[in-house]
Design a protein around this motif. Structure first.
Motif, PDB file in Angstrom:
ATOM      1  N   UNK A 142      11.148  75.442  20.861  1.00 16.86           N
ATOM      2  CA  UNK A 142      11.952  76.236  20.173  1.00 16.86           C
ATOM      3  C   UNK A 142      13.041  77.307  20.668  1.00 16.86           C
ATOM      4  N   UNK A 143      13.751  78.372  20.250  1.00 14.09           N
ATOM      5  CA  UNK A 143      14.138  79.120  20.043  1.00 14.09           C
ATOM      6  C   UNK A 143      13.720  79.994  20.600  1.00 14.09           C
ATOM      7  N   UNK A 144      12.608  79.788  20.391  1.00 12.83           N
ATOM      8  CA  UNK A 144      11.623  81.458  21.537  1.00 12.83           C
ATOM      9  C   UNK A 144      11.112  80.347  22.807  1.00 12.83           C
ATOM     10  N   UNK A 145      10.861  79.523  23.184  1.00  5.99           N
ATOM     11  CA  UNK A 145      10.692  79.246  24.799  1.00  5.99           C
ATOM     12  C   UNK A 145      12.081  78.970  25.283  1.00  5.99           C
ATOM     13  N   UNK A 146      13.029  78.875  24.506  1.00  2.00           N
ATOM     14  CA  UNK A 146      14.589  79.423  25.583  1.00  2.00           C
ATOM     15  C   UNK A 146      14.252  80.483  26.003  1.00  2.00           C
ATOM     16  N   UNK A 147      14.258  81.383  25.071  1.00  2.00           N
ATOM     17  CA  UNK A 147      14.141  82.510  25.445  1.00  2.00           C
ATOM     18  C   UNK A 147      13.039  83.437  26.535  1.00  2.00           C
ATOM     19  N   UNK A 148      12.172  82.556  26.221  1.00  2.29           N
ATOM     20  CA  UNK A 148      10.624  83.117  27.778  1.00  2.29           C
ATOM     21  C   UNK A 148      10.902  82.921  28.859  1.00  2.29           C
ATOM     22  N   UNK A 149      12.016  81.536  28.825  1.00  5.09           N
ATOM     23  CA  UNK A 149      12.524  80.976  29.703  1.00  5.09           C
ATOM     24  C   UNK A 149      13.345  81.144  30.987  1.00  5.09           C
ATOM     25  N   UNK A 150      14.848  81.916  30.002  1.00  5.42           N
ATOM     26  CA  UNK A 150      16.075  81.983  30.241  1.00  5.42           C
ATOM     27  C   UNK A 150      15.996  83.577  30.515  1.00  5.42           C
ATOM     28  N   UNK A 176      10.314  91.511  30.347  1.00  8.45           N
ATOM     29  CA  UNK A 176      10.533  91.180  29.163  1.00  8.45           C
ATOM     30  C   UNK A 176       9.430  90.254  29.236  1.00  8.45           C
ATOM     31  N   UNK A 177       8.703  89.445  30.668  1.00  6.60           N
ATOM     32  CA  UNK A 177       7.846  88.251  30.182  1.00  6.60           C
ATOM     33  C   UNK A 177       6.628  89.054  29.314  1.00  6.60           C
ATOM     34  N   UNK A 178       6.296  90.368  29.294  1.00  7.46           N
ATOM     35  CA  UNK A 178       5.124  90.963  29.869  1.00  7.46           C
ATOM     36  C   UNK A 178       5.644  91.477  28.044  1.00  7.46           C
ATOM     37  N   UNK A 179       6.777  91.320  27.325  1.00  7.82           N
ATOM     38  CA  UNK A 179       6.831  91.763  25.824  1.00  7.82           C
ATOM     39  C   UNK A 179       7.073  90.227  25.105  1.00  7.82           C
ATOM     40  N   UNK A 180       7.315  89.053  25.717  1.00  6.29           N
ATOM     41  CA  UNK A 180       7.510  87.901  24.814  1.00  6.29           C
ATOM     42  C   UNK A 180       5.492  87.257  25.221  1.00  6.29           C
ATOM     43  N   UNK A 181       4.896  88.053  26.570  1.00  3.34           N
ATOM     44  CA  UNK A 181       3.261  87.189  26.149  1.00  3.34           C
ATOM     45  C   UNK A 181       3.014  88.488  25.204  1.00  3.34           C
ATOM     46  N   UNK A 182       2.947  89.520  25.113  1.00  7.94           N
ATOM     47  CA  UNK A 182       2.260  90.786  23.936  1.00  7.94           C
ATOM     48  C   UNK A 182       2.585  90.225  22.479  1.00  7.94           C
ATOM     49  N   UNK A 183       4.491  89.357  22.649  1.00 12.56           N
ATOM     50  CA  UNK A 183       4.193  89.188  21.174  1.00 12.56           C
ATOM     51  C   UNK A 183       3.240  88.156  20.923  1.00 12.56           C
ATOM     52  N   UNK A 184       3.392  86.960  22.139  1.00 14.63           N
ATOM     53  CA  UNK A 184       2.421  85.956  21.684  1.00 14.63           C
ATOM     54  C   UNK A 184       1.068  85.822  21.394  1.00 14.63           C
ATOM     55  N   UNK A 185       0.056  87.392  21.738  1.00  9.76           N
ATOM     56  CA  UNK A 185      -1.109  87.448  21.467  1.00  9.76           C
ATOM     57  C   UNK A 185      -1.070  88.247  20.542  1.00  9.76           C
ATOM     58  N   UNK A 186       0.195  89.040  19.920  1.00 12.26           N
ATOM     59  CA  UNK A 186      -0.413  89.720  18.808  1.00 12.26           C
ATOM     60  C   UNK A 186      -0.609  89.212  17.686  1.00 12.26           C
ATOM     61  N   UNK A 187       0.648  87.984  17.852  1.00 10.48           N
ATOM     62  CA  UNK A 187       0.636  86.661  16.454  1.00 10.48           C
ATOM     63  C   UNK A 187      -0.364  85.834  16.711  1.00 10.48           C
ATOM     64  N   UNK A 188      -1.112  85.814  17.595  1.00  8.43           N
ATOM     65  CA  UNK A 188      -2.458  84.836  18.082  1.00  8.43           C
ATOM     66  C   UNK A 188      -2.119  83.388  17.535  1.00  8.43           C
ATOM     67  N   UNK A 189      -0.899  83.849  18.391  1.00  4.47           N
ATOM     68  CA  UNK A 189      -0.567  81.860  18.431  1.00  4.47           C
ATOM     69  C   UNK A 189      -0.692  81.732  20.514  1.00  4.47           C
TER      70      UNK A 189
END
Length: 253
Positions: free
Chosen positions: A52-60, A93-106
């Motif tokens: 999805x959108x998040x996957x695109x952002x994390x990848x690009x 940026x990679x750290x931020x994306x990972x942290x957001x997922x962990x905070x949201x328990x995804x």
């Protein structure tokens, strides 16, 4: 000598290497939303596969930020740029994306994998002081995936076929069907071709030290090529395994 029957239960049959590999590949495909038995539309499958959108952002975004920062700080006179800044922004940026997922328990598996890959590439580049070395881990990944797919196709055990066989509940029975073997052979070859094309285009730029062009082409040959190939693979597999008509549909015919 006793005539009593042997009541010892037979030992369970051990799964073969192909069964284990097929289960692993099929499980990964199912977690990515690639299950032909689900009946999803091609668009939904591709969207799920890329995250999805998040996957695109994390990848690009990490790669894009690295290229932009490198280009903006590049000095033609010295033929160098601010490598620590470019890498720091990318890894940050990679750290931020990972942290957001962990905070949201995804599920953070993909983000963590991306963070590790970004971190390893950045460490290597900082160690050598060469911006182009940031792309070496990607080359290794393309070589590994492309070689595995090519070899599996040549020896008649297509990795695509193993994954689909597990998903469709037929194991390795597809190998007895000439049509399926031929289709899975070519699908593996096409996927191997994608990884080979990346190397053919990008490796010369690496040796030329053209970091901007290398980073730009890596982005172009990433999701923009991955997504259509996922769609083609999905459509081909669905054609090989047409869904049985539902009872209500069969009754209406």
């Amino acid at each position: 000598m006793s005539d009593r029957p042997d009541l010892t239960p037979p030992e369970p049959e051990q799964p073969s290497a192909s069964d284990v590999l097929g289960a692993a590949l099929g499980g990964a495909a199912r977690r990515a939303g690639l299950d032909p038995a689900d009946g999803k539309s091609t668009g939904r499958v591709v969207w799920a596969a890329i995250g999805g959108v998040r996957g695109i952002l994390e990848s690009v975004l990490p790669g894009l930020v690295f290229v932009v920062a490198w280009t903006l700080t590049y000095d033609p006179a010295t033929k160098d740029a601010n490598l620590p800044l470019s890498l720091g922004l990318s890894v940050g940026l990679a750290v931020v994306f990972t942290a957001v997922r962990l905070i949201q328990r995804q599920s953070a598996a993909a983000a963590i994998g991306g963070l590790v890959a970004t971190g390893v590439a950045a460490a290597l580049s900082l160690l050598t002081g060469r911006g182009e070395d940031n792309f070496i881990p990607g080359f290794i990944t393309n070589i590994a995936y492309g070689s595995a797919l090519l070899i599996s196709a040549v020896i008649g055990w297509s990795l695509i076929g193993l994954a689909v066989g597990f998903l469709m509940g037929e194991g390795t029975a597809w190998r007895r069907d000439k049509r399926k073997r031929r289709v899975f052979f070519w699908l593996a070859i096409v996927w191997a071709g994608l990884f080979a094309a990346r190397l053919i285009v990008q490796v010369p730029l690496y040796f030329a030290g053209d970091v901007t062009a290398l980073g730009t082409l890596k982005l172009i040959m990433g999701l923009p090529l991955f997504a259509p190939l996922i769609a083609v693979t999905w459509l081909v597999v669905r054609a090989l395994y047409p869904r049985a008509a539902k009872p209500s549909e069969a009754a209406s015919e």
